[in-house]
Design a protein around this motif. Structure first.
Motif, PDB file in Angstrom:
ATOM      1  N   GLY A  23       0.843  -1.198   0.000  1.00 47.59           N
ATOM      2  CA  GLY A  23       0.000   0.000   0.000  1.00 47.59           C
ATOM      3  C   GLY A  23       0.874   1.241   0.000  1.00 47.59           C
ATOM      4  O   GLY A  23       2.096   1.159  -0.124  1.00 47.59           O
ATOM      5  N   ALA A  77       6.005   5.830   0.781  1.00 54.89           N
ATOM      6  CA  ALA A  77       6.154   7.040   1.635  1.00 54.89           C
ATOM      7  C   ALA A  77       7.602   7.520   1.629  1.00 54.89           C
ATOM      8  O   ALA A  77       7.879   8.717   1.519  1.00 54.89           O
ATOM      9  CB  ALA A  77       5.694   6.725   3.064  1.00 54.89           C
ATOM     10  N   THR A 116       0.849   9.381   1.731  1.00 59.84           N
ATOM     11  CA  THR A 116      -0.076   8.260   1.920  1.00 59.84           C
ATOM     12  C   THR A 116      -1.480   8.864   2.069  1.00 59.84           C
ATOM     13  O   THR A 116      -1.679  10.058   1.871  1.00 59.84           O
ATOM     14  CB  THR A 116       0.288   7.476   3.195  1.00 59.84           C
ATOM     15  OG1 THR A 116       0.143   8.371   4.310  1.00 59.84           O
ATOM     16  CG2 THR A 116       1.715   6.952   3.155  1.00 59.84           C
ATOM     17  N   PHE A 117      -2.446   8.009   2.344  1.00 60.94           N
ATOM     18  CA  PHE A 117      -3.837   8.484   2.393  1.00 60.94           C
ATOM     19  C   PHE A 117      -4.291   8.798   3.801  1.00 60.94           C
ATOM     20  O   PHE A 117      -4.916   9.832   4.061  1.00 60.94           O
ATOM     21  CB  PHE A 117      -4.747   7.405   1.775  1.00 60.94           C
ATOM     22  CG  PHE A 117      -4.492   7.249   0.310  1.00 60.94           C
ATOM     23  CD1 PHE A 117      -3.521   6.368  -0.149  1.00 60.94           C
ATOM     24  CD2 PHE A 117      -5.187   8.020  -0.610  1.00 60.94           C
ATOM     25  CE1 PHE A 117      -3.261   6.251  -1.513  1.00 60.94           C
ATOM     26  CE2 PHE A 117      -4.938   7.904  -1.973  1.00 60.94           C
ATOM     27  CZ  PHE A 117      -3.968   7.015  -2.423  1.00 60.94           C
ATOM     28  N   TYR A 147      -5.341  14.701  -9.333  1.00 61.31           N
ATOM     29  CA  TYR A 147      -4.507  13.687  -9.984  1.00 61.31           C
ATOM     30  C   TYR A 147      -3.292  14.284 -10.702  1.00 61.31           C
ATOM     31  O   TYR A 147      -2.221  13.678 -10.754  1.00 61.31           O
ATOM     32  CB  TYR A 147      -5.353  12.805 -10.916  1.00 61.31           C
ATOM     33  CG  TYR A 147      -6.076  11.758 -10.116  1.00 61.31           C
ATOM     34  CD1 TYR A 147      -7.384  11.947  -9.681  1.00 61.31           C
ATOM     35  CD2 TYR A 147      -5.412  10.594  -9.710  1.00 61.31           C
ATOM     36  CE1 TYR A 147      -8.019  11.013  -8.884  1.00 61.31           C
ATOM     37  CE2 TYR A 147      -6.043   9.654  -8.922  1.00 61.31           C
ATOM     38  CZ  TYR A 147      -7.337   9.867  -8.496  1.00 61.31           C
ATOM     39  OH  TYR A 147      -7.959   8.933  -7.699  1.00 61.31           O
ATOM     40  N   GLN A 164      -1.694  -1.809  -4.242  1.00 61.69           N
ATOM     41  CA  GLN A 164      -2.830  -0.875  -4.259  1.00 61.69           C
ATOM     42  C   GLN A 164      -2.364   0.473  -4.803  1.00 61.69           C
ATOM     43  O   GLN A 164      -3.162   1.358  -5.071  1.00 61.69           O
ATOM     44  CB  GLN A 164      -3.389  -0.674  -2.853  1.00 61.69           C
ATOM     45  CG  GLN A 164      -3.893  -1.945  -2.204  1.00 61.69           C
ATOM     46  CD  GLN A 164      -4.240  -1.725  -0.747  1.00 61.69           C
ATOM     47  OE1 GLN A 164      -5.333  -1.267  -0.389  1.00 61.69           O
ATOM     48  NE2 GLN A 164      -3.283  -2.010   0.127  1.00 61.69           N
ATOM     49  N   ASN A 165      -1.042   0.607  -4.933  1.00 62.38           N
ATOM     50  CA  ASN A 165      -0.473   1.881  -5.363  1.00 62.38           C
ATOM     51  C   ASN A 165      -0.630   2.045  -6.874  1.00 62.38           C
ATOM     52  O   ASN A 165      -0.665   1.064  -7.617  1.00 62.38           O
ATOM     53  CB  ASN A 165       1.013   1.960  -4.974  1.00 62.38           C
ATOM     54  CG  ASN A 165       1.205   1.832  -3.477  1.00 62.38           C
ATOM     55  OD1 ASN A 165       0.281   2.076  -2.704  1.00 62.38           O
ATOM     56  ND2 ASN A 165       2.377   1.403  -3.066  1.00 62.38           N
ATOM     57  N   VAL A 217      -7.685   4.631 -12.968  1.00 63.13           N
ATOM     58  CA  VAL A 217      -7.565   4.039 -11.624  1.00 63.13           C
ATOM     59  C   VAL A 217      -8.946   3.592 -11.173  1.00 63.13           C
ATOM     60  O   VAL A 217      -9.961   4.029 -11.727  1.00 63.13           O
ATOM     61  CB  VAL A 217      -6.975   5.054 -10.613  1.00 63.13           C
ATOM     62  CG1 VAL A 217      -5.594   5.519 -11.048  1.00 63.13           C
ATOM     63  CG2 VAL A 217      -7.920   6.229 -10.380  1.00 63.13           C
ATOM     64  N   VAL A 218      -8.985   2.749 -10.147  1.00 61.26           N
ATOM     65  CA  VAL A 218     -10.265   2.255  -9.619  1.00 61.26           C
ATOM     66  C   VAL A 218     -10.711   3.188  -8.501  1.00 61.26           C
ATOM     67  O   VAL A 218     -10.016   3.300  -7.477  1.00 61.26           O
ATOM     68  CB  VAL A 218     -10.116   0.824  -9.052  1.00 61.26           C
ATOM     69  CG1 VAL A 218     -11.461   0.317  -8.536  1.00 61.26           C
ATOM     70  CG2 VAL A 218      -9.560  -0.119 -10.108  1.00 61.26           C
ATOM     71  N   GLU A 263     -16.253   1.552  -7.463  1.00 63.19           N
ATOM     72  CA  GLU A 263     -16.036   0.949  -8.781  1.00 63.19           C
ATOM     73  C   GLU A 263     -15.486  -0.465  -8.601  1.00 63.19           C
ATOM     74  O   GLU A 263     -14.759  -0.737  -7.643  1.00 63.19           O
ATOM     75  CB  GLU A 263     -15.058   1.797  -9.610  1.00 63.19           C
ATOM     76  CG  GLU A 263     -15.646   3.163  -9.979  1.00 63.19           C
ATOM     77  CD  GLU A 263     -14.779   3.948 -10.950  1.00 63.19           C
ATOM     78  OE1 GLU A 263     -15.334   4.605 -11.841  1.00 63.19           O
ATOM     79  OE2 GLU A 263     -13.529   3.900 -10.826  1.00 63.19           O
ATOM     80  N   LEU A 302     -13.177  -3.707  -9.304  1.00 62.56           N
ATOM     81  CA  LEU A 302     -11.825  -3.995  -9.793  1.00 62.56           C
ATOM     82  C   LEU A 302     -11.962  -4.885 -11.032  1.00 62.56           C
ATOM     83  O   LEU A 302     -12.947  -5.621 -11.148  1.00 62.56           O
ATOM     84  CB  LEU A 302     -11.011  -4.725  -8.719  1.00 62.56           C
ATOM     85  CG  LEU A 302     -10.327  -3.849  -7.644  1.00 62.56           C
ATOM     86  CD1 LEU A 302     -11.340  -3.212  -6.726  1.00 62.56           C
ATOM     87  CD2 LEU A 302      -9.299  -4.646  -6.850  1.00 62.56           C
ATOM     88  N   THR A 314       0.338  -0.995   4.333  1.00 57.48           N
ATOM     89  CA  THR A 314      -1.066  -0.713   4.045  1.00 57.48           C
ATOM     90  C   THR A 314      -1.867  -0.730   5.337  1.00 57.48           C
ATOM     91  O   THR A 314      -1.636  -1.534   6.229  1.00 57.48           O
ATOM     92  CB  THR A 314      -1.678  -1.722   3.045  1.00 57.48           C
ATOM     93  OG1 THR A 314      -3.056  -1.380   2.825  1.00 57.48           O
ATOM     94  CG2 THR A 314      -1.594  -3.157   3.536  1.00 57.48           C
ATOM     95  N   LYS A 346       4.704   0.649   9.932  1.00 61.16           N
ATOM     96  CA  LYS A 346       5.274   1.431  11.049  1.00 61.16           C
ATOM     97  C   LYS A 346       4.380   1.381  12.279  1.00 61.16           C
ATOM     98  O   LYS A 346       4.764   1.814  13.363  1.00 61.16           O
ATOM     99  CB  LYS A 346       5.575   2.863  10.610  1.00 61.16           C
ATOM    100  CG  LYS A 346       4.422   3.738  10.282  1.00 61.16           C
ATOM    101  CD  LYS A 346       4.965   5.145   9.907  1.00 61.16           C
ATOM    102  CE  LYS A 346       3.892   6.109   9.448  1.00 61.16           C
ATOM    103  NZ  LYS A 346       2.735   6.243  10.345  1.00 61.16           N
ATOM    104  N   GLU A 347       3.151   0.834  12.098  1.00 62.87           N
ATOM    105  CA  GLU A 347       2.294   0.663  13.291  1.00 62.87           C
ATOM    106  C   GLU A 347       1.338  -0.510  13.055  1.00 62.87           C
ATOM    107  O   GLU A 347       1.200  -0.987  11.924  1.00 62.87           O
ATOM    108  CB  GLU A 347       1.488   1.945  13.532  1.00 62.87           C
ATOM    109  CG  GLU A 347       0.607   2.326  12.353  1.00 62.87           C
ATOM    110  CD  GLU A 347       0.149   3.795  12.406  1.00 62.87           C
ATOM    111  OE1 GLU A 347       0.827   4.621  13.033  1.00 62.87           O
ATOM    112  OE2 GLU A 347      -0.887   4.081  11.792  1.00 62.87           O
ATOM    113  N   THR A 390      -1.992  -2.815  12.389  1.00 62.99           N
ATOM    114  CA  THR A 390      -3.153  -2.615  11.507  1.00 62.99           C
ATOM    115  C   THR A 390      -4.166  -3.747  11.772  1.00 62.99           C
ATOM    116  O   THR A 390      -3.866  -4.667  12.539  1.00 62.99           O
ATOM    117  CB  THR A 390      -2.732  -2.728  10.024  1.00 62.99           C
ATOM    118  OG1 THR A 390      -2.466  -4.122   9.758  1.00 62.99           O
ATOM    119  CG2 THR A 390      -1.498  -1.914   9.722  1.00 62.99           C
ATOM    120  N   ALA A 394       9.421   0.529   6.190  1.00 62.63           N
ATOM    121  CA  ALA A 394       9.622  -0.500   5.161  1.00 62.63           C
ATOM    122  C   ALA A 394      10.995  -0.372   4.511  1.00 62.63           C
ATOM    123  O   ALA A 394      11.657  -1.373   4.215  1.00 62.63           O
ATOM    124  CB  ALA A 394       8.525  -0.379   4.110  1.00 62.63           C
TER     125      ALA A 394
END
Ligand code: BV8
Ligand code: ZN
Length: 239
Positions: A19, A24, A30-31, A63, A96-97, A153-154, A158, A160, A183, A209-210, A212, A226
């Motif tokens: 992800g 990063a 990131t999102f 974009y 996912q990127n 992009v998706v 939408e 996949l 991710t 880093k944390e 999930t 990473a």
């Protein structure tokens, strides 16, 4: 780390779900981290078809800014470590990127679950172009019909691409080690591939880093950057 290295040493087929966190350290936002893209933009305004129909110029500003940032971004040691993982084994990256950095790093089996920011598609006749300027002049027009171009992009809501889903599914259930890197594991169906592997008894190793939502099902959770962890994980592969 030793347990993760052990699992990697024995793995002939590795599937990696990545992800935004893996990009990063290449300088790409990131999102959902603090300062992330969703802090500055509403998802429904810039990452849905409805948002595009409502205000295509806003979507293209979003974009174009990401294409501009991605143009100068280079693969970081995390991407490069995954690209080097393939010697003597099959490595499939489910990303996912949309930044294309895995391919730029040399990974040769990349499944782009959410499309690619470098491709644009006509919203009317579905013609696809990969040669448009990094920042498209607005309104970006199709050459074959009066339609407007959109990022290939998706978006949320939408579907996949079914072939992409089949490839990802096959890789997730036929590997002998599943890595999850960078991710937040909140977006479906992408995050579900980690669970598919887990349900098959395939060991899952997470690099983030944390913690999930995936952390409680992993065999090993490697907490850290990473760009530091993946090279360390890969380096002792030989012995
Ligand atoms: C679908 C576009 C069938 C491209 C993206 C209700 C209504 C409608 C839909 C839904 C609904 N509820 C659920 C859904 C389904 C929805 C969904 O999952 N929503 C979630 C958020 C609740 N999914 C969909 O809509 C999908 N389609 O399901 O169709 C359908 C149809 C209608 C109704 C229902 C179902 C389509 C999903 C694709 C959406 N498009 N992007 C683009 O512009 O990029 S998703 C977007 O999020 C990006 O693609 C991104 O990749 C993805 C996931 O985010 P992450 O990559 O995980 O990034 P994030 O910032 O979140 O996390 C970064 C992580 O890295 C953090 O954990 C951080 O700790 C870590 N990190 C940071 N730095 C580092 C690091 N780790 C290590 N080292 C570092 N240096
Ligand atoms: Zn067209």
């Amino acid at each position: 780390m030793d347990q993760a290295r052990q699992l990697l040493r024995g793995a002939r087929k590795v599937c990696v779900l990545t992800g935004a966190g893996i990009s990063a350290e290449s300088g790409l936002a990131t999102f959902r981290d603090s300062g992330g893209l969703w802090e500055k933009h509403r998802v429904e305004d810039v990452a849905t078809m409805e948002g595009f129909e409502r205000d295509p110029e806003l979507v293209w500003r979003f974009y174009n800014a990401r294409r501009k940032a991605a143009r100068t971004a280079e693969p970081n040691p995390a991407h490069l470590a995954l690209a080097g993982l393939g010697a003597g084994r099959k490595v499939t990256v489910l990303t996912q990127n949309v930044d294309g950095l895995h391919q730029k790093a040399g990974s040769d089996d990349v499944v782009e679950l959410h499309g690619n920011i470098w491709r644009v598609r006509c919203s009317q006749c579905a013609a696809v172009y990969a040669d448009r300027p990094v920042e498209l002049p607005f309104p970006p027009r199709c050459e074959r019909c009066p339609g407007m171009l959109r990022p290939d992009v998706v978006w949320f809501g939408e579907l996949l691409d079914p072939r992409t889903l089949a490839l990802a599914e096959e890789a997730a259930v036929s590997c002998d080690l599943f890595l999850v890197v960078g991710t937040s594991a909140q977006v479906q169906p992408a995050a579900s591939f980690a669970f598919r592997a887990y349900d098959r008894g395939i060991p899952v190793v997470e690099v983030n880093k944390e913690p999930t939502p995936v952390s409680n099902l992993v065999a090993v959770s490697l907490i850290g950057l990473a760009g530091t962890i993946l090279p360390a994980l890969v380096e002792n592969r030989g012995n």
